[in-house]
Write a protein that holds these residues in place. Structure first.
Motif, PDB file in Angstrom:
ATOM      1  N   GLN A 157      43.551  35.665  29.430  1.00  0.00           N
ATOM      2  CA  GLN A 157      43.866  36.850  28.617  1.00  0.00           C
ATOM      3  C   GLN A 157      42.932  36.946  27.415  1.00  0.00           C
ATOM      4  O   GLN A 157      42.369  38.008  27.124  1.00  0.00           O
TER       5      GLN A 157
ATOM      6  N   GLN B  10      46.648  31.139  32.120  1.00  0.00           N
ATOM      7  CA  GLN B  10      46.813  32.575  31.906  1.00  0.00           C
ATOM      8  C   GLN B  10      46.359  32.987  30.511  1.00  0.00           C
ATOM      9  O   GLN B  10      45.663  33.983  30.335  1.00  0.00           O
TER      10      GLN B  10
ATOM     11  N   THR C  79      39.548  37.963  28.454  1.00  0.00           N
ATOM     12  CA  THR C  79      39.477  39.374  28.844  1.00  0.00           C
ATOM     13  C   THR C  79      39.357  40.264  27.607  1.00  0.00           C
ATOM     14  O   THR C  79      38.528  41.177  27.549  1.00  0.00           O
TER      15      THR C  79
ATOM     16  N   LEU D 257      44.417  38.529  36.893  1.00  0.00           N
ATOM     17  CA  LEU D 257      43.365  38.114  35.968  1.00  0.00           C
ATOM     18  C   LEU D 257      42.405  37.119  36.621  1.00  0.00           C
ATOM     19  O   LEU D 257      41.217  37.095  36.318  1.00  0.00           O
TER      20      LEU D 257
END
Lengths: 340, 463
Positions: A306, A302, A309, A8
């Motif tokens: 996420q 993270q 995204t 990512l």
């Protein structure tokens, strides 16, 4: 993953690059048209026509810069923080250029005296000239490595910001935006004389662009580590820049207006790709390599990546759909109108 | 240090100046979006050309406010990194996401649809064209939600963990369901609608005073006053609702807006003006109305309000282990106290003038043209929403002192380490000049458009 970079993190580094590519592709042409108001236009009616071609689009185009900045904040906060505080004065002048340019569209429409109108068109011109110059100059400066401590605070001297490479980069950025803007203008107007003059001017500008590109490439070779660290990709992308310019020149000569526009946009885009490719796996290069900001260290958590995204996957296609639709709505070519 | 002013002071001054100026135009343009949308909808429904002219004429003012809002908004996005880089590093994991989402979801929508709306008056059918302005208004509402999500976290941090000295997002759901956000959002958006309504009503009043486009301005005024009256009444409710949340989340801010230093008895009086001694932390006397503070606060007749001195002790107890004993938890009391009174006073003022205006413009007995004094009152009222909005933000932002993120991160820790005092002096002066120019030109062009008259202003289409 490469060097401990999470998928990512890599994705978002690429996405920020992509956002800057789109920004240069889209806002590049409206900077170019803004410059053309005093480089190409011969009278106020032509100036009005030029402003009209970008009137519905410039604001949306600028949002790509805001999105790129926001995405940088959302995915690499340390990068955003170091870059924006480090290039403090340069970014202030960039803001200044963007401000006078941004209001010039409305203010010139409200001005009912010739003097007032001309004043705001000059604001548009200088804003459109200095915004791409300063932004590209910043990129030209930062790829050489900057004095930065372990906390990520830069201490830039004047010559870190103003030097051969950064100036050439800035000038090349302006030149490519102007070429791109003239190509856009030709697509949007129904005025054989003005279109002809834009074509002729571009024919000359491509020659200067080649010189600029060669000097830029040489300086990148000597002033940065791009060609030592990532030789093959750097050579390939540099060639792409040149090839797109050649294609654009040929399309301009043979009057394939849409293709000339697309290839001049891709020229600008490939320059951005060259810079991001060279930066990888860093986001900011420090003169002391130990202090460089790396993708894996600068990235946000993270969960944030996420969330971003998912948001991007949902929002971007919708936004692209109505943005493209807006260009379809305004596809009809415009003519010079007599004085209001 | 230069002239005894520290970098922190300068950075804070700059933040205040840029946000206050930005916040003149943002609520104005959000509200204008709604007012113009309603006008164009009336055109679509009633098919009366005067409403089309209205949407176009006030639409031009909308576009002006939008343009200045956009460019001053750019500064906002840049300055977190430029002046507050340590804050950005600490908070970026949480703060960046709403900003990026705001751009992706809202800015593209606003800018694209406002561009479409501006240039397609003759291209689309009226209903379709009207939809464009509604969508751009919707975009601006979404934008308000996301920027307030970011602000709400600063006021009341939720859904995070501290990892490696930085705040990290632990729950996105918690971030967007922050009670602070949903208390603040209605207050801000309704305030925006109030702003635009009274600008339109006030400008129309100036138009009537000049006896120009009488029918047009009278109709515009009625539309604006209806929207303004409803919004101003709702605003009182929205403000009350936000206060209810504040009492729990930020008791210090609340106590300061009421000038309460020592915890009150069960029936607290409401001070209209008070002699506040910020050095010795006491309220040395006031003109007050008995019991009203308790009623306003708790919506019942008994209940005591915790004073700042007690809250200060609690905060020291809670945070001393982390931030040390030297912290000053008192907020700028006088500013908050009077800001609240000015803001709430103006809302009451808006309700009264809108009711009077609607009575005197009613079709059965329309006497507004003879009441020139009232037209002057309405005209001057044009400027009041901007003062009220600014006061509201003073309360919100200064009431968060000494934190950037409440209870987590102090203002002193947030500022950029690499920026110099000289740079900040330079940019502060420049911003001041830019803002005075932009504001001046904007007011000048609004006045110019009004003086030109409707038909001349709309000559040759909107563009």
């Amino acid at each position: 993953m490469i060097d401990g970079i999470q998928p990512l993190q890599l994705l978002w580094f690429g996405l920020i690059g992509l956002l800057f590519v789109i920004f240069y592709f889209l806002e590049g042409f409206d900077y170019g048209v803004g410059m053309a108001t005093h480089i190409l236009a011969r009278n106020d009616n032509e100036r009005r026509l030029m402003i009209q071609t970008i009137g519905p689009h410039w604001d949306g185009n600028e949002v790509w810069l805001i999105t790129a900045g926001g995405a940088m904040f959302a995915s690499f906060a340390s990068w955003y923080a170091s870059l924006f505080s480090g290039y403090y004065i340069l970014l202030f002048f960039t803001l200044f250029a963007l401000i006078i340019r941004g209001v010039s569209f409305e203010f010139s429409a409200h001005a009912d005296t010739v003097k007032g109108f001309r004043f705001w068109v000059w604001a548009l011109f200088f804003g459109s000239l200095f915004a791409p110059f300063l932004l590209t100059m910043m990129f030209g400066s930062l790829i050489q490595g900057v004095p930065m401590n372990a906390a990520g605070n830069m201490s830039l001297g004047f010559w870190n910001i103003v030097n051969w490479l950064s100036i050439v980069a800035g000038v090349a950025g302006v030149l490519l935006c102007l070429i791109h803007g003239l190509n856009f203008l030709r697509l949007r107007i129904d005025d054989p004389d003005l279109s002809r003059r834009a074509q002729d001017l571009n024919n000359k500008l491509y020659i200067i662009a080649y010189i600029g590109e060669v000097v830029f490439a040489l300086l990148v070779i000597f002033q940065t580590d791009f060609f030592q660290k990532r030789p093959i990709s750097s050579i390939v992308i540099t060639l792409a820049v040149v090839v797109f310019t050649v294609l654009s020149q040929i399309f301009n000569k043979t009057n394939h207006q849409a293709w000339a526009f697309i290839t001049s946009g891709l020229t600008l885009g490939s320059v951005v790709v060259l810079l991001f490719n060279g930066l990888f796996p860093r986001v900011l290069i420090a003169q002391n390599p130990a202090n460089s900001l790396l993708i894996k260290n600068a990235a946000n958590g993270q969960l944030t990546l996420q969330v971003m995204t998912i948001v991007l996957i949902i929002c971007l296609p919708i936004a692209l759909a109505y943005i493209i639709w807006s260009y379809v709505v305004f596809r009809r070519r415009l003519k010079v109108q007599a004085e209001k | 240090m230069l002239l005894g002013v520290s970098m922190l002071d300068l950075a804070r001054f700059q933040f205040a100046m840029t946000t206050v100026f930005h916040f003149f135009f943002v609520p104005f343009s959000i509200g204008m979006g709604l007012v113009v949308s309603i006008m164009e909808t009336m055109y679509v429904v009633k098919k009366d050309e005067v409403y089309k002219k209205m949407a176009q004429f006030w639409g031009k003012i909308y576009l002006l406010s939008f343009a200045v809002g956009v460019v001053t908004g750019l500064i906002q996005e840049f300055q977190f990194g430029m002046n507050w880089s340590d804050y950005s590093r600490f908070m970026g994991d949480i703060f960046g996401a709403p900003l990026a989402i705001e751009a992706l979801l809202a800015f593209f929508m606003e800018s694209t649809f406002i561009g479409l709306w501006t240039f397609t008056w003759n291209k689309f059918k009226p209903a379709a064209h009207c939809a464009l302005v509604w969508i751009s208004f919707l975009g601006s509402m979404l934008s308000a939600i996301w920027i307030l999500t970011a602000n709400a976290f600063m006021q009341h941090p939720v859904g995070f963990v501290i990892k490696g000295g930085k705040a990290q997002m632990a729950s996105f759901g918690a971030l967007v369901s922050n009670p602070q956000l949903w208390a603040c959002f209605p207050h801000v958006v309704i305030g925006a609608i109030v702003t635009a309504s009274f600008v339109v009503a006030g400008m129309a009043a100036f138009g009537l005073l000049a006896k120009r486009d009488v029918n047009f301005h009278k109709k515009s005024m009625r539309v604006a006053l209806w929207i303004g009256m409803i919004a101003a009444i709702c605003e009182a409710g929205a403000g009350d609702y936000q206060t209810q949340v504040e009492i729990h989340e930020q008791p210090m801010k609340f106590a300061a807006t009421e000038g309460v230093y020592t915890t009150t008895g069960d029936k607290a009086p409401w001070d209209i003006v008070a002699d506040l001694d910020t050095k010795n932390h006491e309220n040395k006397g006031a003109w007050s109305i008995p019991d009203v503070l308790t009623i306003l606060t708790y919506h019942k007749t008994t209940g005591s309000i915790k004073g700042m001195n007690e809250i200060n002790k609690e905060l020291h107890k809670k945070y001393d282990s982390k931030f040390g004993k030297g912290m000053d938890y008192y907020v700028p009391v006088k500013t908050l106290f009077y800001s609240f009174r000015i803001m709430a006073g103006f809302d009451l003022w808006f309700i009264i003038v809108s009711i009077l205006g609607l009575i005197w413009t009613r079709p059965s007995k329309d006497t507004i043209e003879n009441k020139r004094w009232f037209l002057w009152v309405l005209g001057v009222t044009t400027y009041f929403p901007f003062i009220a909005n600014t006061c509201g933000w003073f309360i919100t932002e200064l009431g968060r002192f000494p934190w950037t993120v409440y209870g987590l991160f102090t203002i002193a820790d947030s500022v950029s380490a690499s920026t110099t005092t000289g740079e900040l002096w330079f940019t502060n002066i420049m911003y001041f000049l830019i803002f005075s120019t932009l504001g001046g030109v904007m007011v000048y062009y609004c006045k110019k458009q009004l003086d030109k008259g409707v038909d001349k202003a709309l000559e040759g289409g909107v563009y």
